[in-house]
Design a protein around this motif. Structure first.
Motif, mmCIF file in Angstrom:
data_model
loop_
_atom_site.group_PDB
_atom_site.id
_atom_site.type_symbol
_atom_site.label_atom_id
_atom_site.label_comp_id
_atom_site.label_asym_id
_atom_site.label_seq_id
_atom_site.Cartn_x
_atom_site.Cartn_y
_atom_site.Cartn_z
ATOM 1 N N SER A 46 -1.217 4.981 -15.354
ATOM 2 C CA SER A 46 -1.457 5.174 -13.931
ATOM 3 C C SER A 46 -2.897 4.644 -13.578
ATOM 4 O O SER A 46 -3.207 4.557 -12.486
ATOM 5 N N THR A 47 -4.052 4.825 -14.577
ATOM 6 C CA THR A 47 -5.217 4.019 -14.440
ATOM 7 C C THR A 47 -5.021 2.865 -13.914
ATOM 8 O O THR A 47 -5.655 2.157 -12.793
ATOM 9 N N ALA A 91 -5.765 -1.940 -1.435
ATOM 10 C CA ALA A 91 -5.926 -1.047 -0.324
ATOM 11 C C ALA A 91 -6.578 -1.598 1.071
ATOM 12 O O ALA A 91 -7.189 -2.464 0.902
ATOM 13 N N ILE A 127 3.034 1.048 -3.769
ATOM 14 C CA ILE A 127 2.573 1.069 -5.120
ATOM 15 C C ILE A 127 2.569 2.604 -5.749
ATOM 16 O O ILE A 127 2.952 2.720 -6.857
ATOM 17 N N PRO A 128 2.022 3.588 -4.775
ATOM 18 C CA PRO A 128 1.724 5.224 -5.433
ATOM 19 C C PRO A 128 3.334 5.570 -5.933
ATOM 20 O O PRO A 128 3.363 5.973 -7.207
ATOM 21 N N PRO A 129 4.316 5.291 -5.012
ATOM 22 C CA PRO A 129 5.737 5.813 -5.737
ATOM 23 C C PRO A 129 5.963 4.782 -7.097
ATOM 24 O O PRO A 129 6.615 5.311 -7.794
ATOM 25 N N ASN A 135 -4.042 -0.366 -7.283
ATOM 26 C CA ASN A 135 -3.741 -0.090 -5.819
ATOM 27 C C ASN A 135 -5.024 -0.009 -5.047
ATOM 28 O O ASN A 135 -5.073 -0.510 -3.951
ATOM 29 N N ASN A 136 -6.138 0.122 -5.719
ATOM 30 C CA ASN A 136 -7.450 0.208 -4.970
ATOM 31 C C ASN A 136 -7.895 -1.295 -4.505
ATOM 32 O O ASN A 136 -8.234 -1.663 -3.483
ATOM 33 N N ILE A 142 4.311 3.801 -9.062
ATOM 34 C CA ILE A 142 3.361 4.323 -10.392
ATOM 35 C C ILE A 142 4.160 5.221 -10.809
ATOM 36 O O ILE A 142 4.463 5.227 -12.228
ATOM 37 N N SER A 143 4.699 6.216 -10.117
ATOM 38 C CA SER A 143 5.669 7.445 -10.640
ATOM 39 C C SER A 143 6.872 6.805 -11.412
ATOM 40 O O SER A 143 7.406 7.319 -12.466
ATOM 41 N N ARG A 170 0.764 -0.988 -0.099
ATOM 42 C CA ARG A 170 -0.009 0.247 -0.148
ATOM 43 C C ARG A 170 0.797 1.136 0.038
ATOM 44 O O ARG A 170 0.337 2.289 -0.582
ATOM 45 N N ASN A 173 -3.607 2.498 -10.430
ATOM 46 C CA ASN A 173 -4.536 2.629 -9.480
ATOM 47 C C ASN A 173 -5.535 1.663 -9.301
ATOM 48 O O ASN A 173 -5.986 1.675 -7.950
#
Ligand SMILES: N[C@@H](CCC(=O)N[C@@H](CS)C(=O)NCC(=O)O)C(=O)O
Lengths: 405, 338
Positions: A390-391, A401, A331-333, A397-398, A335-336, A328, A394
Motif C-alpha cells: 500500500s505504501t 494525483a 488506484i485506491p480500489p 497514487n500521489n 490497492i485493496s 485517480r 500510495n
C-alpha cells in the motif's frame, strides 16, 4: 483569548469533563484509550500466562533447528536439513511469487475486461458482465479447488506419455508437456556469451526510452506522430535476437523429457502454483474490472466528446484523455484488490502450494508445536507485505494525483 | 485505579485458565460428553457410516472412555482433525483426547507437551504404488512424485529415507486422506506413503484394489496410540487404564458375550478387580467400580475391536502380527490390574 482561558481555568470543575462540549470529546478519547490499553494488556497477559501454564513460554529458538521436511517448490537452496527459518523464507518467496504474478496478470485481465464491459458492442459487453458476475460472486476458495480438480482430472499423468503408442503427447513441437502434475515448459539455459545478449537487450530498453522521449518532443514541436509502438517493438526484439544469432545461440532452451517417473529438465510449473494463480487472477480481475469501469464512468462524457471534437480516435481518447484521469479513481480500489489477492494467496494450503502458511504456519507449526510464535510471525509477515504494497501504491497514487497548477 | 483493574482481570483470567487445565474429568462430566479428536475419515480406524455414526478401531477407544467416564458409549462428540490440526485441537482444549493414528514420538511427548497413554496399534510407514509402474522395491523410487499428508511423521521419515538412500523425489503435500486418494488414483502422484495400516485401509476402499500394491519396505516405527494433554495426571490415567482394560480383557478372556456372566464373580481375582466385584480400583481415580466393565461392554475387548474393524475378515484384512497379545508373540501387553 488569554482572558477567556484564564476564566476557564478558574472555573474548571470536574463535571465539565462530561458536560462541557469543549472537553467532552477529549474525555471520551482518553477513556477509550485507557479501555483499549487495558483490553490489549489483558489479552497479552492472558496468553502469556496460559502459555507459561502449559509449559510453553514464547521462544523463537525453533527457527534455527533443522526443519526435517522437504518442500517441492523452492526459489532458493533448501533441503530437509535446512532450518525452520529457511523453510519460512522459502514459503515467503513462494507467497511473493504468486502475489506478484497474480497482481500483474489480474491487472492486465481486469483492465481489459473493465474497458470491454463498456464496449458499444452488445455481445462483448454482455459477455464481460457475465464474466464479472460469475467470478466475483463465488468464493475464491472454490475457484482454487475447482481449477486444481480440473488439472488433476483432465490432464494425463506422465506415465501416459510412455510407450510406442502413448495416449498422450507433448504439445507445441514437443516442447510443452501438460500433465496432471503441472506444466513442463522449456527452460532457457545461459551459456558463455549470454551476458552480451543480456547487455544488448538492456541497451535496447534504454534505447526505447530515448526514442520515445525524442518522438514525443518531435510530436510536440512539429505535430508529426510516429508509429512509436511498432518502432519500440522492433528495438525491443531485433538487436537482442541479432546478437543471439551472431554469437551462435548462447542462450539455448532445455526441453523437458520424460525420464523414469516424471518429466525431467525444463521448467516445472506445478499444478498447485498454476491453479492457485489462475483462480486468484480470475477472481481478482473481476473486481479490478469493476474498479476500472467505475473509474472510466466517473469521467464526464463531455471529456470524450471534447476529445472527439478535436479529432482523436477512440483508442487515443481512451489512452490520452480518459484513462489518465480515471486512474485517480481506479488506484485506491486497486490497492485493496492487490492486498486482497496477496492475503487470499494464503488459501494456498487448499491445493498444497507451499507458501508461508504452508511452511511456517503449516508444517513448522505442526512439527514444533509453536502455535503462538508461528502465527505471530506469519501475521507480522503479511502485515509487512501489505504495508509495503500500500505504501508503494500510495506513492504512485500521489504521483498521478490531480496536480493543481 | 488502572492498575487494580488490570491486576484484577489478570488474576481472574489466570484463575480461570488454571481451573480449565486441571480437571478434564470434571469438565467432561459437566459437559456430559467426551470430545474425541479422530481422523477426517479413514475407514476401519475412524469414519462415519451411512447413518453418520462414527465407527472404527480408534473410535472404539473414544467410546470405551466415554462408557467408563459417563456410562454411555454414545456420549462422544467426534471431532474430525487433519494431521495438521489435531495437536492444536488437543492443546487448545477443543478435544479432551485424541485417538487418531498418532505416532508416539519424543518431541510430541516432550516438546509438544502431550502424554501418550499407550499404544493401540504398532505400525510402520509403507509405500503403495500402482502395479502398472512395475516397481517392486522402495529403493527404485528415485525421482518419483510422492503424496504425503502434511504435519505427520510420514513427511519427516520420507525426507530421511530418500536422503539416506541418495534418491530424489517430488513431495506433494496433502491435507487429508481423501485428497491423497484423489491425487493418487488420478496418477498425479506415483506413490502414496503413510502408515502401513492406513495404506491397507485406504486401498480397501479402492474400486480396483488389486491394481495397487504395497511395497515390502517398512521404513519406520509408528507406535500409534491415544494421547491427552500433559499436566492432568488423573485424566491421563483414566484413558491409559481404559485402554489397558480392553487389552487385559482380551488376555483374560473377558468378551462382550460373557461379560455379564463374569461380572457375577469369577475365581480369577484380576478379572474380579477389573469388573469391579473385588476392591475399588475405579474409586482411586474418581470413577465408580464398574467403569472398566462398561468400557469393555461398549465394543468388546481389544481383540474383538481389532477383528471387527480392521481384522483379517474385514476388507482391510490386517493380520494381528505385532499387535497380537504378548502371549501369542505380539507386543500388546497391559500392566497388571492390582
Ligand atoms: N502416524 C503418523 C501419520 C498419521 C496420519 O496422518 N495418518 C493418516 C493415514 S494412516 C490418516 O489418519 N488420515 C486420515 C485423515 O486424513 O483424516 C503421525 O502420527 O504423524
Amino acid at each position: 483569548m488569554a482572558m477567556a482561558d484564564q476564566e476557564a481555568k478558574q472555573s474548571f470543575r470536574l463535571s465539565m469533563l462530561i458536560y462541557d462540549s469543549r472537553y467532552r470529546a477529549m474525555t471520551i478519547q482518553v477513556v477509550a484509550l485507557i479501555l483499549f490499553i487495558i483490553g490489549a494488556g489483558w489479552l497479552v497477559n492472558n496468553a502469556a500466562q496460559n502459555l507459561a501454564a502449559l509449559g510453553k513460554p514464547l521462544s523463537f529458538g525453533f527457527l534455527s533447528q533443522p526443519a526435517g521436511y522437504d518442500i517441492n517448490q523452492r526459489l532458493i537452496e533448501y533441503t530437509s536439513q535446512s532450518t525452520h527459518g529457511r523453510a519460512a523464507i522459502v514459503g515467503l518467496l513462494n507467497t511473493l511469487l504468486v502475489a506478484t504474478v497474480g497482481c500483474i496478470l489480474a491487472t492486465i485481465l481486469g483492465v481489459t475486461i473493465g474497458v470491454l464491459r463498456l464496449s458499444k458492442n452488445w455481445l462483448v459487453a454482455r459477455l464481460m458482465t457475465v464474466y464479472i458476475e460469475t467470478f466475483r460472486n463465488v468464493p475464491v476458495l472454490l475457484w482454487i479447488v475447482f481449477t486444481m480438480a480440473i488439472f488433476i482430472e483432465v490432464f494425463p499423468a506422465p506415465r501416459e506419455f510412455k510407450g510406442a503408442d502413448p495416449s498422450a503427447t507433448m504439445k507445441l513441437w514437443d516442447s510443452v508437456a501438460l500433465t496432471n502434475r503441472g506444466v513442463f515448459i522449456p527452460k532457457p539455459v545461459f551459456e558463455s556469451g549470454s551476458g552480451i545478449v543480456g547487455i544488448v537487450f538492456l541497451l535496447s530498453l534504454v534505447g526505447i526510452w530515448f526514442f520515445r522521449r525524442w518522438a514525443r518532443a518531435k510530436q510536440e514541436a512539429t505535430g508529426v506522430i510516429l508509429p512509436t509502438f511498432w518502432i519500440s517493438l522492433g528495438i525491443f526484439f531485433i538487436p537482442a535476437i541479432a546478437t543471439q544469432i551472431i554469437l551462435g545461440n548462447p542462450i539455448s532452451l532445455e526441453y523437458p523429457v520424460l525420464k523414469g517417473f516424471n518429466f525431467k529438465g525444463g521448467l516445472h510449473l506445478r499444478n498447485s502454483f498454476l491453479s492457485l494463480t489462475a483462480a486468484l487472477v480470475i477472481y481478482t480481475s473481476a473486481f479490478i474490472a469493476e474498479a476500472v469501469r467505475s473509474g472510466i464512468m466517473a469521467i464526464s462524457k463531455g471529456q470524450t466528446e471534447a476529445a472527439a471534437a478535436l479529432g482523436l480516435r477512440y483508442n487515443r481518447i481512451m489512452s490520452l484523455v480518459i484513462l489518465p484521469q480515471a486512474m485517480r479513481v481506479i488506484i485506491p480500489p486497486l490497492i485493496s484488490q492487490y492486498l486482497n489477492l496477496t492475503k487470499n494467496s494464503s488459501l494456498a494450503i487448499a491445493v498444497g502450494y507451499m507458501d508461508i502458511t504452508g511452511t511456517l504456519m503449516g508444517i513448522t507449526l505442526n512439527q514444533t508445536g509453536r502455535e503462538m510464535e508461528t502465527v505471530l510471525l506469519t501475521m507480522l509477515i503479511y502485515l509487512t507485505i501489505s504495508l509495503i504494497i500500500s505504501t508503494a501504491m500510495n506513492v504512485y497514487n500521489n504521483s498521478i494525483a490531480l496536480k493543481e497548477r | 485505579m488502572k492498575n487494580t483493574v488490570l491486576f484484577g482481570t489478570v488474576a481472574a483470567a489466570s484463575l480461570a485458565a488454571g481451573l480449565a487445565s486441571a480437571g478434564t474429568l470434571d469438565d467432561v462430566k459437566a459437559k456430559g460428553e467426551l470430545a474425541c479428536g479422530v481422523s477426517t475419515g479413514l475407514v476401519g480406524f475412524a469414519a462415519p457410516d451411512a447413518n453418520g455414526n462414527w465407527e472404527g478401531f480408534d473410535v472404539s477407544v473414544c467410546r470405551a472412555v466415554a462408557a467408563a467416564v459417563l456410562g454411555d458409549a454414545n456420549a462422544v462428540k467426534f471431532v474430525p482433525t487433519t494431521g495438521k490440526t489435531r495437536f492444536t485441537a488437543l492443546a487448545s482444549g477443543e478435544v479432551d483426547m485424541l485417538a487418531r493414528n498418532t505416532t508416539w514420538t519424543f518431541s510430541r511427548d516432550v516438546d509438544l507437551k502431550f502424554t501418550f497413554v499407550g499404544v493401540n496399534y504398532y505400525d510402520g510407514q509403507g509405500f503403495m504404488v500402482p502395479k502398472e509402474l512395475g516397481v517392486s522395491s522402495a529403493k527404485e523410487l528415485d525421482g518419483a512424485t510422492v503424496c504425503i499428508q502434511t504435519g505427520t511423521t510420514t513427511e519427516l521419515n520420507l525426507a530421511d529415507f530418500f536422503r539416506s538412500n541418495g534418491m530424489s523425489y517430488e513431495p506433494v503435500p496433502i491435507e487429508t486422506n481423501a485428497e491423497a486418494q484423489q491425487q493418487f488414483l488420478s496418477g498425479a502422484c506415483d506413490v502414496f506413503t503413510t502408515d502401513a495400516s492406513g495404506l491397507a485401509a485406504t486401498r480397501a476402499t479402492f474400486e480396483n484394489a488389486d491394481d495397487y500394491v504395497l511395497l515390502p519396505e517398512i521404513i519406520s516405527k509408528e507406535p500409534l496410540g491415544p494421547l491427552v494433554r500433559q499436566g492432568d495426571e488423573q485424566w491421563g490415567d483414566i484413558v491409559r487404564w481404559t485402554l489397558n482394560a480392553l487389552i487385559s480383557a482380551e488376555e483374560l478372556g473377558i468378551t462382550s458375550a460373557n461379560i455379564e456372566e463374569m461380572s457375577a464373580g469369577t475365581n480369577n481375582p484380576e478379572i474380579n478387580r477389573i469388573l469391579g466385584t473385588e476392591g475399588d480400583l475405579g474409586g482411586m481415580f474418581g470413577l465408580d467400580k464398574e467403569w472398566a466393565k462398561r468400557a469393555i461392554a461398549a465394543n468388546g475387548n481389544y481383540g474383538e475391536i481389532f477383528e471387527k474393524n480392521i481384522g483379517e475378515n474385514t476388507a482391510i484384512g490386517l493380520a494381528r502380527g505385532l499387535n497380537a497379545q504378548w502371549k501369542q508373540g505380539g507386543l500388546i501387553y497391559s500392566p497388571p490390574f492390582r
